[in-house]
Every structure is written in structure tokens, then in C-alpha cells.
Design an enzyme around this catalytic site. Structure first.
Site, PDB file in Angstrom:
ATOM      1  N   PHE A 257       0.841  -1.205   0.000  1.00 42.76           N
ATOM      2  CA  PHE A 257       0.000   0.000   0.000  1.00 42.76           C
ATOM      3  C   PHE A 257       0.869   1.246   0.000  1.00 42.76           C
ATOM      4  CE2 PHE A 257      -1.889   3.593   2.183  1.00 42.76           C
ATOM      5  CZ  PHE A 257      -3.098   3.735   1.520  1.00 42.76           C
ATOM      6  N   PHE A 326       3.695   3.853   3.938  1.00 40.55           N
ATOM      7  CA  PHE A 326       3.893   2.694   3.070  1.00 40.55           C
ATOM      8  C   PHE A 326       3.684   1.433   3.899  1.00 40.55           C
ATOM      9  CE2 PHE A 326       6.564   6.076   1.381  1.00 40.55           C
ATOM     10  CZ  PHE A 326       6.256   6.074   0.020  1.00 40.55           C
ATOM     11  N   GLU A 327       3.035   0.448   3.318  1.00 40.37           N
ATOM     12  CA  GLU A 327       2.773  -0.823   4.001  1.00 40.37           C
ATOM     13  C   GLU A 327       3.103  -1.973   3.052  1.00 40.37           C
ATOM     14  OE1 GLU A 327       1.262  -1.453   7.075  1.00 40.37           O
ATOM     15  OE2 GLU A 327       0.529   0.520   7.705  1.00 40.37           O
ATOM     16  N   THR A 328       3.959  -2.886   3.493  1.00 35.70           N
ATOM     17  CA  THR A 328       4.270  -4.061   2.688  1.00 35.70           C
ATOM     18  C   THR A 328       3.753  -5.317   3.373  1.00 35.70           C
ATOM     19  OG1 THR A 328       6.024  -5.265   1.513  1.00 35.70           O
ATOM     20  CG2 THR A 328       6.544  -4.487   3.733  1.00 35.70           C
TER      21      THR A 328
END
Length: 846
Positions: A257, A326-328
Site C-alpha cells: 500500500f 507505506f505498508e508491505t
């Protein structure tokens, strides 16, 4: 000769391995061989292990030593005394002019100063990583990003070094990171185990997400409850970065994201629309380009919240920059199975590396645009503030010097201008006295933060919130405040000083200390620790003191000189010492015969119990809430608290303690015998302080008999479209909002309070009826309690019929039930006293 030869062979093989790894992260790149890669420095490929924080710092120290383009700063220390570091990377020329660049950036953010020419100003980029300790890929990405920026021979890297100043914070939460790294490394299998059920992927309570006190530091940029956040925000205001990143991890079955977040529904009300409508989409194109190049899936405009000001990705939005979350997908270890196959630690790291590079390229390409926006942001803030009909906010609590100081300092920490109030005034039906109140004008660059501190918001574009929907900090501090268009500001406050109180001279019959001040409980505990006997007066009275007649409220502390083990001289010296340390006013009286009200030897005066507090923690317990309690007692009041894991409860001799705290959570692991021991202890006089869902468990075990609120004719639709499920069910939650409570000022739970109404914070949909005993519901809600944040109509109806605090008698003991959050995020100073009263005065509450 065999050993050197073997060493050469192993060194060569590792060099090949490191080269292959660099190709994975930076395909086709050429690097300066004088700068070691993280793999070369650490001795293992990045992604093979979770790197300890001290090794990350040592790698940054090495970069600082090797090149004039790097400078490492230590800006502070964590609770566990790990250094908080920031690595600055820029060209040698810019590094030599770093202070001039910083001052020019501050000038740009100050509308009262001439606008500097932005054409030659480098972009100020802040890459922040790892606020959640068990989202570890970002700190590894920080090392790789620093290496690339310093060693890459690409045109982009050269351009960035010449035209940006990049600040890299490798881990916002070093304590939590090391807790998780130890877990992941010590449970790693050889070969690594991808099964999600493996121990490596399931941390023991409380996990590594939080800091030392189990706080989520990604909520602390606004409250500033912890040193990690305090030094970070102090640093932030020294630079005002144009772009700030906030790298995270999410579920293993997710993808990636990046912003924009959910339009309108997740946006902060004070942030200009330009941020959301123009700047975010500009940057998103870069993130998409970089992710497309490596074939990683991603998504935008969903779920993640950007409204709460305390996020690391939202606070910059309220300061003229662009905050980016940011999301991983997470491997939660070294490799874990997902719906798309095995997710490796290296894969998650690479996702964050490419978006670090994308962020820097976007900031570089939009350098002048973002500088112009920074200036525009603060110019429009001043213009909007000048038009605000409030003109000023006035605040101050005439009874609590310490809480006033804490709030003024808090505003100053956020660079809000505060002025002395020069005259008594009345605003919105409240009185504010000269010398005990302050003025905050709206016409100032930090106008949008002023709104954050003093505005209540109740209307929203959405009814589903990822986090809190209310954050009015003046309410959190319990500050009486009001808009005051005609207030006259005096001198600007530049620092906050503790008041000086002269200690009464001569012999005393007794000493008196008003319980109204925030730090009165700290003074009390230290007196008890010193062996001084202290009593509490449970009714209001007036006494003749060194200052003449003084009116004292119920809860006032009384130190009788005739009942002390220490000599009178020793007692006086110790009281004087502790009063100066805690900035407490001490009154001396020469007689126990009061001018009015009860006398000092009345049966309504009793010894204050010395707290011996036990708190249940461990699997099933809400770690954030337990941490709030631990932090409150430990850091603010210097009170030790015994934390016992639930599985050890059977070994506890409860009769060594007089208070047991049960944070929210599940207590189903306790055996029938342990529950019976608990019943026996409370029936013999113990005090249970129960939080929210813990009270439901006490009801189930018949320790208490309180009843939930139910609404007549409350019906739900028989069927709804499947795709409305999250919105419909999410709207039922009370994610975090503010209400006006009605206090029984005669009850010990309210000792130290002078106003009948008090803002409280609620983040639960547990609604309990007032007690069947008409005397034991000391905190209810007003007829129209909703102050700020989201709540559904149905839940608001339930709230109006429910209690904030209920006391349940249990034999000779009692249970103090809290259904609000008196210690929320270390920020609700206004309701801390309620919780402390339960500890010190619980034995008098029923």
C-alpha cells in the site's frame, strides 16, 4: 597455509553472495567500492537475519567515518537507553553549508520573514523507518537506501546528493525492534520454516510492535508521551522536511500500500485539500513506476487512516510537508507462506527500498514545487487564523498549577505561540483568572495545530475509523478552555518554570496539602515511602494557616505531627524537601480545631493506605492499556507496580497487595481455584480496579453483578449487500471519541476535582447501567454528552443511559469499574487523577 587459503575462498564466496544480493536490490547499478554495502559490513546478506539495532547504528557510524557526504547525529535516547540516531546524506558542498540550509528552510516556513529564493534550495527529505518494532523490513531498507545514496554511481544518485539533504532515521522504535529481532533470530530454523504456525511467526506477548512501555509510537507524534517521540518532533521542527516517509508492514496475504489513502473519509480536517488532491497523486505515480518495474502488486485509496494527527505520516501534513505511509506484506520472520506463495524477508525489504528511491526521485523532481507549498501552507495558516471568529483560545485551571505547566509546555513543544492572560475574563460561561490562565491567538503560523488542540469535530465524511476520531488535546489535559475574541494577550511564554512556594516556618500541629494538584499523589507516595504517616480529610473544611484562612476541599492530605515515628524535625525537613521537589504548596496549622467544617481528628479523617499494587499482564491482556498504566505510575509518579503474567497468578499471595489492576482483555485462562482465591481476597477488603472488558469477566464470575444497557426495539436489517459489511459493522464501533461526564464531587473518585463536568475519552462499546446502589455511580454522562469524534446514534443512546465509573461492593472489598480510558495514550492528564484516586482512596469508595 591452509587457513589463509580457506579464508580467501570463503571471502571470495561471500563477495559473490553479496554481489548477487546487491543485484537483487539494485539490478545493474555500479557502486563506489570505497563504501561497504550492509552485507559486506555485517558479514551476511541483508534478509538472512534481522539486524540488531546496535549493528545498524555501527553501520551508519562507518558511513560517517568513510565519507564527508554522511554525518550521523544522536538526537536522544530511548527508555532502554538506545541512541536515537539520524544519518544525514548530502554532497560535500551541502554538508559544509548544512546550518545555512537549515536556517533557510526555517525562514521559508516563517511567513513573517522574507521568502528566500527556492531555485537553489535543496529538497529536505526525511526517510523514517520502523516505528513498529515487529515490522522489521524497513530498518533493513534504511541501510540499503543509505548505501545506495552514498555509493551509487547512477545519474539519479549523483543528482540527489547535489540537490537534496536526506535524513534517514533507521528505526523510530529501537527498543521494540530489538525485542522482535531477538525473537525472530532465536526462533529461526535451518532451513527457515514458512509455516505461519511456526513459533518464529508468532511472538510472545507483548510482541515487538510497541516501545518499552508497550505504547504504539505511531500514535505518539501528537501526545509526545515518550522520549522517542519528543526528540523526534523537536528535531522535526528544526528542519520542516518537504517530504517525510513512514514505512510499515501489514498482513502476509496482502500486497503493498502507498498513498493516497481513502478519500475524504480518512483525511485530517485541517490539512489543505491541495495535499490530498494534487501532491499525493503526483508522488503516487513514482511509487507505481518503481513497483511496476519489479512486478510487485500494490493498492491505494483504501483503509489506511490519515486523519489522526499523531501518526508519523499525518503530522508532517499539518506542517507544510508531505507525509507518506507505506505498508508491505510481512514475512513476520524470515519466510512465511501466503496466498501468493512464500514471502521472504528480502522481498519485503526490496519493496521498501524501491519506494525509498521513488520518494527521493519524486521529491527531487518536485523540489521547487514543494518549497513553494511549504511557504504557502504557513501563509494560508496565518490568513485563515486571522479570519477565525474565535481570535483566541483562553485556558487555565486555577486549582492545578502542575497540569497548567504541563499543557503550556506541550503547546510550546509543538511550536504554538502562548501568551500570558493579562486580566480576569469570562468566556463561554467560564471564568479565567489573570496569572492562572493563558491566551493562544489563532493568528499564527501554527493555526492548524491550534485547531487540533482546541477544536471539537463531530461531523465526518465516513463512519468507519482505523483509529481515534477525536483528539482535542485541551480536553485531554482537562483544561477549562474557551474561544475568547476579546482576550488581551500579554507577554509571550518562552519557557515554563515550576512555581516557588515558601515552606511554613516554626512548629506545626499538622501540615496540610491540597489534593487538587496533578503531582499531589506523587508527593503523597514519596512521603509514605519516607516513613511519614499521612491521612486524608474526607470533607471540606477551613483552617487558619500561615496564609490566614484557607478553604480546603475533600481529599486534602493531613500530616499529624503527633503520630509520626520520625522526630518532628526530621518530618519537617523531609516534607520541605519533597514539597520543593514536587512543586507543592504546604500549609501549617497550629490546632486541630478548624474554622469551619470537620476538625482534623474527625471520624471522617482516615489514614491513606500505602499502595501495594499488582497488575495482571500477559497473553490475552490489552498490552497498550497495561502499558498506559505502567507508564503512568512509573514515569509520572515514581510508583513501582508489580506486573504478573497470568500463568503465574497461581503463585501470587494476594494478601501482600491492597490493589489489583485488571486491564481489558481475556481472563479465561484463570482456573476455578484462582478465581476463588480472587473472590476471597476482595471479600476480605481488597480493591480491584477493573478496565472495560475485565468488568464483563468479573460479572461472569459473579464477583460483581452489574447490568448492561439494552435499548428497546433495537432492530437490524434482515439482510444487507455483502459489500456493505465492513462499513455497516464498523460504524457500530466506538473507535475513540470524547464525552462530557458528570462527577459526584463528594465521592473519593473525584477528590482533587472542582468542576462537576469533565471531558472523558471512550474507545469501547461496553455500556453498563448505573449501580443499583444509588450512591455508587460517581461518574455518569451528561444529558448531551457528545463533545467530539464519531459515535452512532444507537451507541449514543446507550451511552446516555450508562455509567463511566461504577463501584461494586464485594464483602469487605470493592471493585472500581472504569468504562472510559482515564490514561489513554499517556495524554489524558485530565482524568489520570480518577485512576490514582482508585489506588490511594479505593478503600473508602464504597
Amino acid at each position: 597455509m591452509r587457513r589463509p587459503l580457506l579464508g580467501l575462498i570463503f571471502g571470495f564466496l561471500f563477495s559473490l553472495q553479496a554481489f548477487a544480493q546487491e543485484e537483487y536490490y539494485f539490478p545493474g547499478e555500479k557502486f563506489d567500492p570505497a563504501i561497504p554495502s550492509p552485507s559486506q559490513f555485517l558479514g551476511y546478506p541483508i534478509g538472512d537475519w534481522h539486524t540488531r539495532y546496535d549493528l545498524i547504528v555501527k553501520y551508519f557510524e562507518k558511513l560517517d567515518q568513510l565519507s564527508e557526504t554522511a554525518k550521523l547525529q544522536t538526537i536522544g535516547y530511548t527508555h532502554e537507553h538506545r541512541p536515537k540516531v539520524i544519518l544525514i546524506i548530502a554532497s560535500a558542498k551541502n554538508m559544509g553549508n548544512l546550518e545555512q540550509i537549515r536556517q533557510k528552510q526555517l525562514q521559508l516556513a516563517d511567513p513573517s520573514q522574507p521568502k528566500p529564493t527556492v531555485a537553489d534550495m535543496p529538497s529536505i527529505i526525511h526517510l523514517g523507518y520502523g516505528v513498529h518494532g515487529n515490522e522489521p523490513s524497513s530498518a533493513e531498507a534504511a541501510m540499503l537506501t543509505a548505501y545506495w545514496l552514498m555509493a551509487s554511481q547512477s545519474d539519479l544518485a549523483n543528482n540527489l546528493r547535489e540537490n537534496t539533504v536526506v535524513h534517514i532515521d533507521p528505526t523510530l522504535n529501537p527498543d521494540g525492534r530489538d525485542r522482535h529481532s531477538l525473537w525472530a533470530n532465536s526462533n529461526k530454523g535451518f532451513p527457515a520454516v514458512a509455516d505461519p504456525l511456526d513459533r518464529e511467526h508468532n511472538e510472545a506477548w507483548p510482541g515487538g510492535r510497541t516501545n518499552h512501555y508497550w505504547f504504539d509510537l505511531n500514535r505518539d507524534w501528537l501526545p509526545l508521551a515518550h522520549p522517542e517521540s519528543k526528540v523526534k518532533v523537536e528535531w522535526y521542527h528544526q528542519w520542516y522536511p518537504n517530504v517525510t516517509t513512514d514505512f510499515h508492514e501489514m498482513g502476509t496475504n496482502s500486497t503493498y500500500f502507498f498513498e493516497p489513502t481513502k478519500p475524504y473519509g480518512s483525511e485530517n480536517p485541517v490539512v489543505p485539500r491541495k495535499n490530498y488532491d494534487d501532491i499525493n497523486p503526483r508522488f503516487a505515480k513514482y511509487f507505481a513506476k518503481y513497483m511496476d518495474q519489479i512486478g510487485s502488486l500494490y493498492w491505494t485509496k483504501e483503509v489506511f487512516d490519515n486523519s489522526y494527527p499523531g501518526y508519523g505520516s499525518t503530522y508532517p501534513d499539518i506542517h507544510g510537508g508531505l507525509g507518506l505511509v507505506f505498508e508491505t506484506a510481512s514475512s513476520r520472520g524470515h519466510v512465511q507462506s501466503s496466498q501468493r506463495g512464500d514471502i521472504t524477508f528480502a522481498f519485503t525489504i526490496r519493496n521498501h527500498v524501491v519506494n525509498s528511491l521513488a520518494t527521493m526521485e519524486a521529491a527531487l523532481d518536485n523540489r521547487e514545487y514543494m518549497h513553494d507549498y511549504l511557504r504557502e501552507f504557513f501563509q494560508t495558516a496565518v490568513a485563515e487564523g486571522a479570519k477565525d471568529p474565535a481570535k483566541n483560545y483562553v485556558f487555565g485551571d486555577e486549582f492545578d498549577e502542575s497540569r497548567n505547566r504541563l499543557f503550556v509546555q506541550f503547546l510550546l513543544d509543538h511550536k504554538i505561540k502562548v501568551f500570558e492572560n493579562t486580566a480576569d475574563l469570562t468566556a463561554s460561561g467560564q471564568s479565567f483568572k489573570k496569572g492562572k490562565s493563558w491566551v493562544v491567538p489563532t493568528n499564527q503560523p501554527q493555526y492548524r495545530m491550534v485547531r487540533t488542540m482546541f477544536e471539537y469535530v463531530k461531523e465526518f465524511a465516513d463512519s468507519v475509523f482505523y483509529d481515534a476520531s477525536a483528539w482535542t488535546m485541551a480536553a485531554a489535559y482537562g483544561m477549562p478552555f474557551a474561544a475568547a475574541p476579546t482576550a488581551k494577550a500579554g507577554s509571550q511564554v518562552s519557557e515554563v518554570r515550576a512555581p516557588y512556594f515558601a515552606f511554613p516556618e516554626g512548629k506545626a500541629y499538622a501540615y496540610l496539602i491540597d489534593w487538587s494538584d496533578y503531582y499531589a499523589p506523587k508527593m503523597l507516595f514519596e512521603l509514605q515511602k519516607a516513613g511519614i504517616h499521612v491521612e486524608s480529610v474526607h470533607r471540606a473544611f477551613s483552617s487558619q494557616t500561615q496564609d490566614g484562612k484557607v478553604d480546603f476541599p475533600a481529599g486534602t492530605l493531613m500530616i499529624p505531627m503527633g503520630f509520626q515515628k520520625l522526630s518532628a524535625a526530621e518530618v519537617s525537613v523531609k516534607i520541605k524537601e519533597l514539597a520543593a521537589k514536587n512543586a507543592q504548596k504546604v500549609y501549617a496549622v497550629q490546632t486541630g480545631l478548624n474554622l469551619s467544617g470537620i476538625d482534623l481528628g474527625s471520624n471522617l479523617v482516615s489514614a491513606v493506605q500505602h499502595p501495594k499494587v499488582l497488575m495482571m499482564v500477559g497473553t490475552g491482556i490489552n498490552a497498550n492499556e497495561a502499558g498506559e498504566i505502567w507508564n503512568l505510575l512509573d514515569q509520572h509518579f515514581g510508583m513501582p507496580i508489580t506486573k504478573v503474567n497470568m500463568e503465574q497468578f497461581g503463585r501470587v499471595n494476594l494478601h501482600q497487595y491492597n490493589s489489583l489492576i485488571l486491564p481489558s482483555g481475556s481472563y479465561s485462562a484463570l482456573s476455578e481455584g484462582q478465581v476463588n482465591n480472587l473472590k476471597d481476597w476482595v471479600n476480605r477488603g481488597g480493591t480491584i480496579i477493573s478496565m472495560k472488558s475485565a468488568s464483563l469477566w468479573l460479572n461472569q464470575k459473579c464477583i460483581t453483578k452489574e447490568e448492561p444497557v439494552t435499548l428497546k426495539d433495537e432492530k437490524e436489517p434482515a439482510s444487507l449487500p455483502f459489500n456493505t459489511r465492513n462499513d455497516f459493522e464498523g460504524a457500530k464501533e466506538v473507535g475513540g471519541s470524547i464525552y462530557l461526564a458528570d462527577l459526584d464531587l463528594t465521592h473519593p473518585i473525584a477528590y482533587g476535582y472542582h468542576r462537576k463536568n469533565l471531558p472523558v475519552y471512550r474507545n469501547t462499546d461496553i455500556f453498563i447501567k448505573p449501580s443499583a446502589d444509588k450512591y455508587l455511580t460517581p461518574i455518569k454522562y451528561t444529558a448531551n454528552p457528545h463533545l467530539g469524534g464519531y459515535i452512532s446514534t444507537s451507541n449514543l443512546d446507550k451511552l446516555k443511559q450508562s455509567a463511566g465509573v461504577v463501584i461494586s461492593s464485594a464483602g469487605q472489598g470493592r471493585v472500581v469499574h472504569f468504562f472510559d480510558s482515564p490514561n489513554f495514550r499517556g495524554a489524558w492528564f485530565g482524568t489520570n487523577k480518577l485512576f490514582l484516586n482508585a489506588i490511594f482512596h479505593g478503600d473508602n469508595m464504597d
